[in-house]
Design a protein around this motif. Structure first.
Motif, PDB file in Angstrom:
ATOM      1  N   LYS A  46      26.843  24.492  -4.201  1.00  0.00           N
ATOM      2  CA  LYS A  46      25.924  24.328  -3.074  1.00  0.00           C
ATOM      3  C   LYS A  46      26.144  23.001  -2.351  1.00  0.00           C
ATOM      4  CE  LYS A  46      22.352  25.372  -5.798  1.00  0.00           C
ATOM      5  NZ  LYS A  46      23.007  26.067  -6.923  1.00  0.00           N
ATOM      6  N   SER A  47      26.506  21.953  -3.106  1.00  0.00           N
ATOM      7  CA  SER A  47      26.602  20.625  -2.490  1.00  0.00           C
ATOM      8  C   SER A  47      27.551  20.607  -1.294  1.00  0.00           C
ATOM      9  CB  SER A  47      27.092  19.586  -3.503  1.00  0.00           C
ATOM     10  OG  SER A  47      26.545  19.814  -4.763  1.00  0.00           O
ATOM     11  N   ASP A 139      17.723  19.959  -1.269  1.00  0.00           N
ATOM     12  CA  ASP A 139      18.348  20.493  -2.475  1.00  0.00           C
ATOM     13  C   ASP A 139      17.236  20.924  -3.437  1.00  0.00           C
ATOM     14  OD1 ASP A 139      20.482  21.272  -3.960  1.00  0.00           O
ATOM     15  OD2 ASP A 139      21.106  19.254  -4.563  1.00  0.00           O
ATOM     16  N   GLU A 140      17.543  21.852  -4.324  1.00  0.00           N
ATOM     17  CA  GLU A 140      16.555  22.376  -5.274  1.00  0.00           C
ATOM     18  C   GLU A 140      15.290  22.777  -4.507  1.00  0.00           C
ATOM     19  OE1 GLU A 140      17.803  22.646  -8.182  1.00  0.00           O
ATOM     20  OE2 GLU A 140      19.270  21.010  -8.339  1.00  0.00           O
TER      21      GLU A 140
HETATM   22 MG    MG Z   1      23.292  21.222  -6.989  1.00  0.00          MG
END
Ligand code: MG
Ligand code: ADP
Ligand code: ZN
Length: 616
Positions: A46-47, A139-140
């Motif tokens: 994902k990053s 993120d998350e």
């Molecule tokens: Mg991640």
């Protein structure tokens, strides 16, 4: 944006030659100015989806991430790749904090990591108001959902922060939590506008899943860890006391283990995490507090000493194995006590519910209960384990994966009609005698002929079924009960967990129905080497790989970095297969970007040359 451009960036900075599923679509969407939601499993990559746009868009990308411990490593990884990045959080002292702020004003960074709480600070909001902000990446992102398992009220403020900016940037959100309602919540709570939405498959083919149900966990754990000595792994326990006990046990056996839980001082946690991260200790024993903060790619196994509270939690924790794409194992040790512990935690977990109305809190509790039941069903199933996990995330899959404990195990079916009749008639007799229903533990005591005070004071030792299953273990009896329940001859009433008959119980008691129980006979063994290799490339030369690992240790030490931030195991394996001779060839190795090639290439090329010479 031209396809070649983002391909080039992928190779130049990260050293990868192809995008993983979903990455390109998200990147293109963000670059075209659209909001984005990416749902991909842990380790799915994902990053990159917000980092590559960050590199290409003019201005700063702000990354909202829940855990401070993660930021340091993420920023270090970016710096290693030659991407200017920084973080702002409470771990910085005043001097460092001011330096980062000055650099922000200078426009020195492409990415800035912050915790959600930071967005609430007026000083920060004002500073961001003066910057051209290209993207806010969350993120998350499941932390924004009250239905998710990691709800953080501060995430709800992201929307206000966005509204306060002079110009609305592109907003992207990423999570590994797949349930539809959490996804929906992310979209609405963040106010995403016509986002590109990518939900990729959740399968992690390189992970081998297994569940064991030993009579005693400690000896099994020891033998499992012992057999994986050359690997790095995590052992998750449900409680702090469990962590202490298991860590001591492993250390006594000479296994280099360390521990992590919320009861340790901040300094010790950091120290232990570093020891693990830098491979000075190979096994981390931890509670789930050791979680989102870990981003180590070469974890070869994750063993759950206790069952977690949901399959989401399990998949996320287990998914920390094998991020580098190499074969890795996820083994859960299930015991009846785990269900009790998990129940207890559910009842305790009121803290996050403060922000909720009583009705909402009750609803959250109810969903937690359902999640726990799915988790228990995973532990008990005889079907394909990967299939169970994918079912839970709503993904289609073949009936058997051929690469999990159940697919690999050998099952035996036993006729347990006699035991079933004894169990059911004992339940009936207890009910007749007492006039109320009882639960598993009292029933088990009666069947095993226990001299327990309660059994005697209730006069249950006078029943004709008392002691009829004397030779059997409590766990064995529990498995009979589970089999009866699974076959529909018995049910557990939910409120008080008492055992009840069903309309079909009579088939066993009076009509001679046969009851069979299937259980796994063999411990499946992941048949080393048979695990599906992610690449079809030939095997790397082990001796060479060993040399390269030694070079990595030295180089990492000099750079003061964790091993995997220099190069991942997957990169070393590819290097050993390709055996590059020149810097140009070195750049062909998967995971080698330009900055790293320049920095580390010479040391590795030298080792490769020496090795080739020794070979002829
Ligand atoms: Mg991640
Ligand atoms: P997530 O945040 O989804 O859990 P990460 O972004 O941390 O996953 O990526 C996990 C690993 O996958 C990292 O080691 C990363 O370098 C690697 N990775 C990501 N994208 C690719 C790609 N396109 N090709 C090869 N490896 C990749
Ligand atoms: Zn399977």
């Amino acid at each position: 944006m031209a396809e070649e451009t983002i391909q080039r960036v992928l190779k130049q900075y990260y050293g990868h030659t192809a995008f993983r599923p979903g990455q390109e679509e998200l990147i293109q969407g963000i670059l075209a100015g659209r909001d984005a939601l990416g749902v991909m499993p842990t380790g799915g990559g994902k990053s990159l989806c917000y980092q590559i746009p960050a590199l290409l868009l003019p201005g700063l990308t702000l990354v909202v991430s829940p855990l401070i411990s993660l930021m340091k490593d993420q920023v270090a990884a970016l710096e290693e790749a030659g991407i200017p990045a920084a973080f702002l959080n409470s771990s910085l002292d005043g001097e460092a904090f001011r330096r980062v702020c000055r650099e922000i004003h200078r426009g020195a960074y492409k990415l800035l990591y912050v915790a959600p709480e930071r967005l609430l600070s007026e000083g920060f909001a004002a500073m961001m108001g003066e910057q051209p902000i290209a993207q806010v990446a969350v993120d998350e992102a499941h932390c924004i959902s009250q239905w998710g398992q990691d709800f953080r009220p501060s995430y709800l403020k992201i929307r206000d922060f966005l509204a306060g900016l002079p110009q609305r940037p592109v907003v992207s959100a990423f999570t590994a939590t797949a349930t539809a309602e959490v996804q929906e919540d992310i979209l609405t709570q963040l106010g995403l506008q016509d986002p590109v939405k990518v939900v990729t498959g959740f399968d992690r083919p390189n992970l081998f899943f297994d569940v064991r149900r030993p009579e005693k966990k400690q000896p099994l754990l020891l033998s499992l860890v012992e057999a994986r000595r050359e690997k790095s792994g995590i052992v998750y326990c449900a409680t702090r006391a469990g962590v202490e006990k298991v860590c001591d046990l492993l250390c006594q056996q000479g296994i280099p283990a360390t521990r992590y839980h919320a009861g340790l001082s901040e300094a010790e946690r950091r120290q232990n995490q570093d020891d693990f991260q830098y491979d000075r200790k190979t096994v981390m024993v931890a509670t789930n507090a050791f979680g989102m903060g870990i981003d180590k790619s070469n974890v070869g196994f994750v063993i759950h000493y206790n069952m977690p509270k949901s399959l989401e939690a399990y998949y996320q924790e287990a998914g920390r194995a094998g991020r580098d794409g190499e074969p890795a194992e996820c083994i859960l040790l299930y015991g009846q006590g785990d269900v009790t512990t998990a129940q207890f935690f559910l009842q305790q977990s009121g803290e996050n519910h403060e922000a909720l109305t009583p009705e909402q809190a009750a609803q959250v509790q109810y969903r937690d209960q359902l999640r726990l039941e799915d988790m228990v069903a995973y532990c008990k199933t005889k079907a394909c384990l990967r299939g169970k996990l994918l079912d839970y995330f709503g993904q289609a899959h073949p009936a058997a994966c051929g690469h999990c404990g159940n697919c690999r195990g050998e099952f035996v079916t036993e006729d347990i009609t006699r035991q079933a009749q004894i169990v059911l008639s004992c339940i009936q007799r207890i009910h007749r005698k007492l006039g109320y229903h009882v639960g598993v533990s009292l029933l088990t005591k009666v069947l095993r002929g226990s001299r327990d005070r309660r059994v005697l004071s209730l006069g249950l030792d006078s029943l004709s079924t008392y002691g009829l299953l004397k030779g059997e273990s409590a766990d064995q009896i529990r498995q009979y009960l589970e089999t009866l329940e699974g076959a529909g001859y018995l049910r557990t009433e939910t409120e008080h967990s008492t055992l009840r008959f069903t309309e079909r119980t009579g088939e066993v008691l009076f009509q001679g129905a046969t009851v069979t129980m299937t259980h796994r006979k063999t411990e499946p063994l992941p048949a080393k080497g048979k695990a599906p290799k992610p690449a079809k490339a030939p095997q790397a030369d082990e001796a060479l790989l060993d040399r390269l690992k030694k070079v990595r240790v030295r180089v990492a030490k000099e750079a003061g970095l964790p091993l995997y931030l220099v190069f991942s195991n997957a990169t070393l394996a590819d290097m050993a297969r390709r055996r590059p001779r020149t810097l140009e060839e070195f750049l062909e190795v998967s995971g080698v970007g330009e900055v790293k090639a320049e920095k580390y290439g010479p040391a590795f090329l030298r080792a490769l040359a020496v090795y080739e010479e020794g070979e002829v």
